[in-house]
Design an enzyme around this catalytic site. Structure first.
Site, PDB file in Angstrom:
ATOM      1  N   GLY A   6      29.104  28.339  41.502  1.00 46.09           N
ATOM      2  CA  GLY A   6      29.516  29.883  42.059  1.00 46.09           C
ATOM      3  C   GLY A   6      27.971  30.283  42.492  1.00 46.09           C
TER       4      GLY A   6
ATOM      5  N   ARG B 272      23.900  34.617  42.222  1.00 44.45           N
ATOM      6  CA  ARG B 272      23.262  35.745  42.619  1.00 44.45           C
ATOM      7  C   ARG B 272      23.366  35.985  44.011  1.00 44.45           C
ATOM      8  NH1 ARG B 272      17.119  33.463  42.703  1.00 44.45           N
ATOM      9  NH2 ARG B 272      17.654  31.183  43.064  1.00 44.45           N
TER      10      ARG B 272
ATOM     11  N   ASP C 227      19.615  25.651  50.587  1.00 41.80           N
ATOM     12  CA  ASP C 227      19.131  25.967  49.048  1.00 41.80           C
ATOM     13  C   ASP C 227      17.773  25.455  48.940  1.00 41.80           C
ATOM     14  OD1 ASP C 227      20.981  27.576  48.288  1.00 41.80           O
ATOM     15  OD2 ASP C 227      21.817  26.309  46.972  1.00 41.80           O
TER      16      ASP C 227
ATOM     17  N   ASP D 125      26.112  20.749  44.740  1.00 44.59           N
ATOM     18  CA  ASP D 125      26.414  22.172  45.255  1.00 44.59           C
ATOM     19  C   ASP D 125      25.293  22.408  46.365  1.00 44.59           C
ATOM     20  OD1 ASP D 125      24.900  22.031  42.406  1.00 44.59           O
ATOM     21  OD2 ASP D 125      24.464  23.997  43.074  1.00 44.59           O
ATOM     22  N   ASN D 126      24.347  21.604  46.382  1.00 46.66           N
ATOM     23  CA  ASN D 126      23.377  21.874  47.539  1.00 46.66           C
ATOM     24  C   ASN D 126      23.412  21.049  48.617  1.00 46.66           C
ATOM     25  OD1 ASN D 126      22.213  24.158  45.886  1.00 46.66           O
ATOM     26  ND2 ASN D 126      20.825  22.821  45.001  1.00 46.66           N
TER      27      ASN D 126
ATOM     28  N   ASP E 165      19.946  36.696  35.790  1.00 48.27           N
ATOM     29  CA  ASP E 165      19.800  38.360  36.133  1.00 48.27           C
ATOM     30  C   ASP E 165      20.464  38.533  37.563  1.00 48.27           C
ATOM     31  OD1 ASP E 165      17.812  37.028  37.763  1.00 48.27           O
ATOM     32  OD2 ASP E 165      16.221  38.136  36.925  1.00 48.27           O
ATOM     33  N   GLY E 166      20.739  37.604  38.312  1.00 48.17           N
ATOM     34  CA  GLY E 166      21.309  37.729  39.854  1.00 48.17           C
ATOM     35  C   GLY E 166      20.174  38.123  40.852  1.00 48.17           C
TER      36      GLY E 166
HETATM   37  P1  AMP Z   1      20.241  26.600  42.686  1.00 49.55           P
HETATM   38  O1  AMP Z   1      19.586  25.562  41.803  1.00 49.55           O
HETATM   39  O2  AMP Z   1      19.403  27.426  43.319  1.00 49.55           O
HETATM   40  O3  AMP Z   1      20.933  25.738  43.609  1.00 49.55           O
HETATM   41  O4  AMP Z   1      21.225  27.204  41.554  1.00 49.55           O
HETATM   42  C1  AMP Z   1      22.253  26.780  40.772  1.00 49.55           C
HETATM   43  C2  AMP Z   1      23.279  27.860  40.263  1.00 49.55           C
HETATM   44  O5  AMP Z   1      22.559  28.532  39.639  1.00 49.55           O
HETATM   45  C3  AMP Z   1      24.012  28.617  41.403  1.00 49.55           C
HETATM   46  O6  AMP Z   1      25.186  28.681  40.947  1.00 49.55           O
HETATM   47  C4  AMP Z   1      23.036  29.847  41.297  1.00 49.55           C
HETATM   48  O7  AMP Z   1      24.103  30.915  41.908  1.00 49.55           O
HETATM   49  C5  AMP Z   1      22.732  29.954  39.983  1.00 49.55           C
HETATM   50  N1  AMP Z   1      21.526  30.760  39.797  1.00 49.55           N
HETATM   51  C6  AMP Z   1      20.238  30.655  39.979  1.00 49.55           C
HETATM   52  N2  AMP Z   1      19.391  31.514  39.943  1.00 49.55           N
HETATM   53  C7  AMP Z   1      20.024  32.443  39.336  1.00 49.55           C
HETATM   54  C8  AMP Z   1      19.764  33.682  38.791  1.00 49.55           C
HETATM   55  N3  AMP Z   1      18.566  34.336  38.765  1.00 49.55           N
HETATM   56  N4  AMP Z   1      21.081  34.473  38.251  1.00 49.55           N
HETATM   57  C9  AMP Z   1      22.130  34.012  38.512  1.00 49.55           C
HETATM   58  N5  AMP Z   1      22.514  32.764  38.931  1.00 49.55           N
HETATM   59  C10 AMP Z   1      21.611  31.962  39.393  1.00 49.55           C
HETATM   60 MG    MG Z   2      22.338  25.967  45.132  1.00 49.54          MG
END
Ligand code: AMP
Ligand code: MG
Length: 493
Positions: free
Chosen positions: A97, A100, A269, A259-260, A132-133
């Site tokens: 999900g 952030r 992404d 998810d990407n 940290d979002g």
């Molecule tokens: P990603 O690798 O960017 O596709 O992210 C994978 C998952 O990690 C997704 O669910 C993102 O929303 C979550 N995510 C990545 N970075 C953060 C962050 N700094 N704070 C909260 N969730 C994160």
């Molecule tokens: Mg992603």
């Protein structure tokens, strides 16, 4: 966790649809952005804003900036964090999900199509899992410039509408200035969205999701004898075509988790992504991809693997009898390899400037042989193809000099020249300017220090990638040796 209180004031003139939130509430959590201390627009994508009916001047200040960070929410909009699952580096995570990010809502573009307005770095949501979002200026500007380059190269992609500095510092290896990226996508439906819906054991929800995807992305599937199978086939085709385009331009996504991967067929992404320089299928830039799972040369196989995961998620929609469903899914997935090869060969035909009279088998064989030579000698992908037109013009010495051992190239070039390639067509198919790693790093480092001029110059080069201009020579040249293998991008974005 409770959502932060409602944000004020609201921009009145902008209408944001809530189709996803309304039709698929099980896959969305209504949420609000965190208020940034001092939001300032760093870059606003003017042509994209205009395509969306938004005034760029409005987006640069006041209420417009607050819209871009999610704290000014138009009346009637329902910002949500979207829920999805996904295979990350091959391991299944049952609930990922938007940790952030927020889907603010859907805009209608100049063509009448809905486009998601989505914010990345807008504060933690219930999916943050301890994160940290937040997002840092550098990685959000990286997404801005690389996605703009991809769009200009004709590769389907989500776009960046703007990057806004938040005035808050975010903690990574060091403290970095924070930012929010406003992203535009034809939707944010992912393979992982289907995986989550399937795991919830609610076939009616899965069907609603598939029907939503058909309406949004593949409307022709609605008229097929078997609309959900047709949807699956359409996603297979879109992804085969997409990954072929990545391979043609030397793009390495870096984190092709399920998810990407979109249902629309747009690149999404941009994290540890980069363009390959020296041609090498093992090229990996991501600091966490130790096994090379998402290396350049692996991308078609990984796309196919991800599509198998989508098929598994869709099985209950394909037939009541699951053996029959599996048979249908396998049949549809089998077309991936052929569609990928055909899309790649079409693209290579253009890159090689081959006239229509050259048959497909000859063109594909010639392309494959050339890639083997580039690979064996680790030739810079982009500048080689750009320079190949000069070989057709009889001015090929600099291109030939890119080979440590030019004999293999000479032998290939003789057969290619005999087919009478068209150099003017090649100039339209082979970019001179891509966001090379050292140029991106240089631009992001300056931007992080407050100087946006190098970023603007790089954007200007990559937005007209095939239009060679005097004064931009260094944007066309291969990077220093350190960008080969040693270059590393980080997932901690
Ligand atoms: P990603 O690798 O960017 O596709 O992210 C994978 C998952 O990690 C997704 O669910 C993102 O929303 C979550 N995510 C990545 N970075 C953060 C962050 N700094 N704070 C909260 N969730 C994160
Ligand atoms: Mg992603």
């Amino acid at each position: 966790m409770n959502a932060p209180g409602p944000a004020t004031p609201t921009p009145t003139a902008i209408v944001l649809g809530d189709g996803f939130a309304r039709e698929l509430p099980e896959l969305a959590v209504p949420w609000r952005a965190t208020e940034p201390p001092d939001p300032r627009a760093l870059v606003v994508n003017e042509p994209l804003a205009e395509e969306l009916g938004l005034d760029p001047a409005f987006l640069r200040k006041g209420e417009g900036v607050r819209l871009l960070v999610g704290t000014a929410v138009p009346d009637g909009a329902t910002p949500v964090a979207q829920a999805y699952a996904g295979h990350q580096f091959g391991a299944y995570s049952p609930l990922l999900g938007d940790g952030r990010a927020l889907l603010l809502g859907e805009l209608v573009d100049a063509h009448g199509s809905p486009r998601d307005l989505h914010l990345k770095g807008s504060g933690p949501t219930p999916f943050a899992r301890g994160g940290d979002g937040l997002a840092a200026v550098g990685p959000m500007l990286r997404e801005h410039v690389v996605s703009e380059a991809m769009h200009a190269l004709g590769v389907p992609t989500t776009r960046s509408l703007a990057v806004v500095a938040t005035g808050r510092f975010v903690r990574r290896d060091e403290w970095l200035p924070g930012a929010v990226l406003a992203r535009i996508a034809s939707s944010h439906l992912r393979v992982g969205t289907f995986q989550l819906a399937r795991s919830m054991g609610d076939v009616a929800l899965l069907r609603r999701l598939a029907d939503h995807a058909i309406r949004r992305h593949h409307p022709a599937a609605a008229d097929a004898a078997h609309p959900h199978l047709a949807l699956y086939e359409a996603v297979v085709s879109a992804q085969a075509a997409l990954v072929a385009q990545w391979m043609l331009v030397g793009f390495v996504h870096g984190v092709m988790n399920t998810d990407n991967m979109t249902i629309s067929g747009e690149t999404i992404d941009y994290g540890p992504c980069a363009f390959m320089e020296a041609h090498d299928p093992a090229t990996v830039f991501s600091s966490i991809d130790h096994s090379g799972r998402y290396a350049y040369g692996q991308q078609p196989a990984i796309a196919e693997w991800n599509l198998a995961r989508l098929a598994e998620a869709m099985l209950p929609l394909l037939a009541d009898d699951q053996e029959e469903a599996l048979r249908l899914a396998v049949g549809a997935l089998e077309s991936f390899a052929g569609e990928y090869r055909a899309a790649w060969a079409r693209g290579m035909r253009a890159k090689l400037g081959l006239p229509g009279g050259v048959d497909d088998a000859t063109a594909a064989a010639l392309a494959t042989e050339l890639v083997a030579v580039l690979e064996a000698q680790r030739v810079d992908h982009t500048s080689f193809f750009r320079g190949l037109a000069d070989v057709a013009r009889g001015e090929g010495a600099p291109t030939r000099d890119r080979f440590a051992d030019p004999a293999a190239f000479d032998e290939w070039a003789k057969r290619w020249l005999a087919l009478d390639p068209d150099p003017a067509a090649m100039d339209r198919a082979n970019p001179a300017y891509i966001p090379r790693n050292h140029l991106v790093e240089e631009a992001l480092a300056a931007a992080t220090e407050g100087d946006l001029a190098p970023l603007e110059r790089l954007l200007d080069a990559v937005r007209s990638p095939c239009e060679e201009r005097p004064g931009l020579e260094r944007y066309a040249a291969p990077g220093p040796d350190r960008s080969f293998r040693a270059y590393c991008t980080y997932c901690g974005t």
